[in-house]
Scaffold this motif. Sequence first.
Motif, PDB file in Angstrom:
ATOM      1  N   GLU A 424      48.365  59.902  29.877  1.00  0.00           N
ATOM      2  CA  GLU A 424      46.934  60.156  29.717  1.00  0.00           C
ATOM      3  C   GLU A 424      46.140  58.851  29.656  1.00  0.00           C
ATOM      4  O   GLU A 424      45.083  58.715  30.289  1.00  0.00           O
ATOM      5  N   LEU A 425      46.661  57.856  28.918  1.00  0.00           N
ATOM      6  CA  LEU A 425      45.982  56.564  28.818  1.00  0.00           C
ATOM      7  C   LEU A 425      45.965  55.833  30.165  1.00  0.00           C
ATOM      8  O   LEU A 425      44.945  55.241  30.540  1.00  0.00           O
ATOM      9  N   ALA A 426      47.080  55.871  30.890  1.00  0.00           N
ATOM     10  CA  ALA A 426      47.150  55.191  32.185  1.00  0.00           C
ATOM     11  C   ALA A 426      46.176  55.814  33.179  1.00  0.00           C
ATOM     12  O   ALA A 426      45.524  55.102  33.959  1.00  0.00           O
ATOM     13  N   GLY A 427      46.054  57.124  33.161  1.00  0.00           N
ATOM     14  CA  GLY A 427      45.121  57.785  34.070  1.00  0.00           C
ATOM     15  C   GLY A 427      43.683  57.407  33.784  1.00  0.00           C
ATOM     16  O   GLY A 427      42.905  57.109  34.706  1.00  0.00           O
ATOM     17  N   ARG A 428      43.300  57.393  32.508  1.00  0.00           N
ATOM     18  CA  ARG A 428      41.924  57.024  32.174  1.00  0.00           C
ATOM     19  C   ARG A 428      41.675  55.533  32.377  1.00  0.00           C
ATOM     20  O   ARG A 428      40.552  55.115  32.646  1.00  0.00           O
ATOM     21  N   ALA A 429      42.730  54.719  32.243  1.00  0.00           N
ATOM     22  CA  ALA A 429      42.580  53.289  32.509  1.00  0.00           C
ATOM     23  C   ALA A 429      42.260  53.043  33.979  1.00  0.00           C
ATOM     24  O   ALA A 429      41.404  52.216  34.314  1.00  0.00           O
ATOM     25  N   ARG A 430      42.914  53.749  34.876  1.00  0.00           N
ATOM     26  CA  ARG A 430      42.654  53.580  36.314  1.00  0.00           C
ATOM     27  C   ARG A 430      41.286  54.114  36.713  1.00  0.00           C
ATOM     28  O   ARG A 430      40.721  53.695  37.723  1.00  0.00           O
TER      29      ARG A 430
END
Length: 526
Positions: A424-430
């Motif tokens: 979830e964090l990686a998706g929002r980071a991108r």
Amino acid sequence: MSLSGLAHLARLNRLLGRQLSLNGAAELAHAGRSRCKGVTPIANAPWTCLHHRLFASQPPHTILSMPALSPTMSQGNVASWQVSEGAEITAGDILADIETDKATLPWENQDDGFIAKLLKPGGSKDIPVGMPLVVLVEEKEHIADFKDFSPEGSSAGADASEQTEQQAESKGTPEESQPAAPKQTASSKIGPAAHRLMEEHGLNPEDINPTGPQGIILKGDVLEAIASGGQKQKPTPEKQSKSESKAQPKGVGESQSKAPPPKEAKEHSDRQLEASKAGPAKASQPPSAGNAGSRKGKGPQYTDIPNSQIRKIIAQRLLESKQQIPSLYVSATADVDAVSALRQSLKDQGKKVSINDFVIRAAALALKAVPEANARWDVQQEEVKLVDSIDISIAVATDSGLITPIVAQANSKSLTQISTEVKELAGRARDNKLKPNEFQGGSFSISNLGMYGVDKFSAIINPPQACIMAVGGSVKHIVMQNGKPVVKTRMTVTLSADNRVYDGEVAAKFLEEFCNTIANPVKMLS
């Protein structure tokens, strides 16, 4: 009331206006942003304002400036406007998406009114904190009054109005006064391409009209000066020694005095102008004595890629890291056969967990077992500070640069919880949707390049953290076990640590605990 009495009252009002601007700044800053009649923002305080002039020519308005949306933000980019000129807005509406030094964040409005003017277009870059961006008015009919508004013009107009009043009062006859436009002075910062062209054509910074931010001379400014005939003739041999010191800009070596003859300079300037019109891919480098004939103005092709705000900050911080942190590098190998078997077992149960999730969990348990490794260096106190919470930063590559979202209190979370949170964090980071508290801080970092076929590498410490662990890919090795050759799958990890916090013993203890946990992954299920 007599004319002299009216003039005296006007002077008193101006004095009161100045007193309000000077003595009321602290109260206004404390009270926050308020509605002001013809206002100018205070530097570094985008939500406060002062009365610009009690007799300003514009209707009542408020100027909203570039806000500081993160503690380290000094400038930002307007990624996109969420409002348009003429639109009515209320408190809580999103004005724009602002690209900070960390992420793209929404800029929330704090007042009601109408958008009279957007002072910068969407996509504008490198805007300093405190620079005016939006003009807000209270009444819709005042929008048209700001069609050609600019903060500089507003300030100059108010100053001219006051000067006219002072002359009328002192001389008894109205006179119009127009302040002279300040001359743009060149900055001491000159780009390498511009500096090279200036050397070739014998130009001084004073001969060029700079158009870059803060008076920086750009390559286009030099080409424009050359095209307008601004290049200087090469001095004659008998006068060269006398004029050399005056003709050269400060800090330029003797090669500058060797300007090409006028005819050659004109030909070269024509080539430069043609290359600049054709685009950056066809820009040419100046000819030198060794290769001028072979290239004939055709230099190597290149493409300029603008830096994002995140990449600029990454470059700055990592350079500081390499220059200021005494780094210690320690490597170890961990057997991952048991992790692979447990991962397959969890997959059969419908639980998808990656190798990286095991690495995060094992690192968190190792930091808990070796608390002196979960620490950082306090620059002010010049001592080691232990960090209570085990918050692990995970390096995620995005289109705008590398960002490190944080898995908070990773030691208290299960493998499946870590897996879900990391995705979830990686998706929002991108998507540049992380909140500041989700990527600022952390006590330990992990960078994993194993999925790209990298066996081993060393990462750069991300200050103010004291350690980052670089994780390579899994590789099969033949090792001797009980006198027989056995194939083992191993993974190499490398610690890059601040030697002021980590000594060799602390690093070795941490890696030993980490490798043991990876080799016995059942510990991570508890």
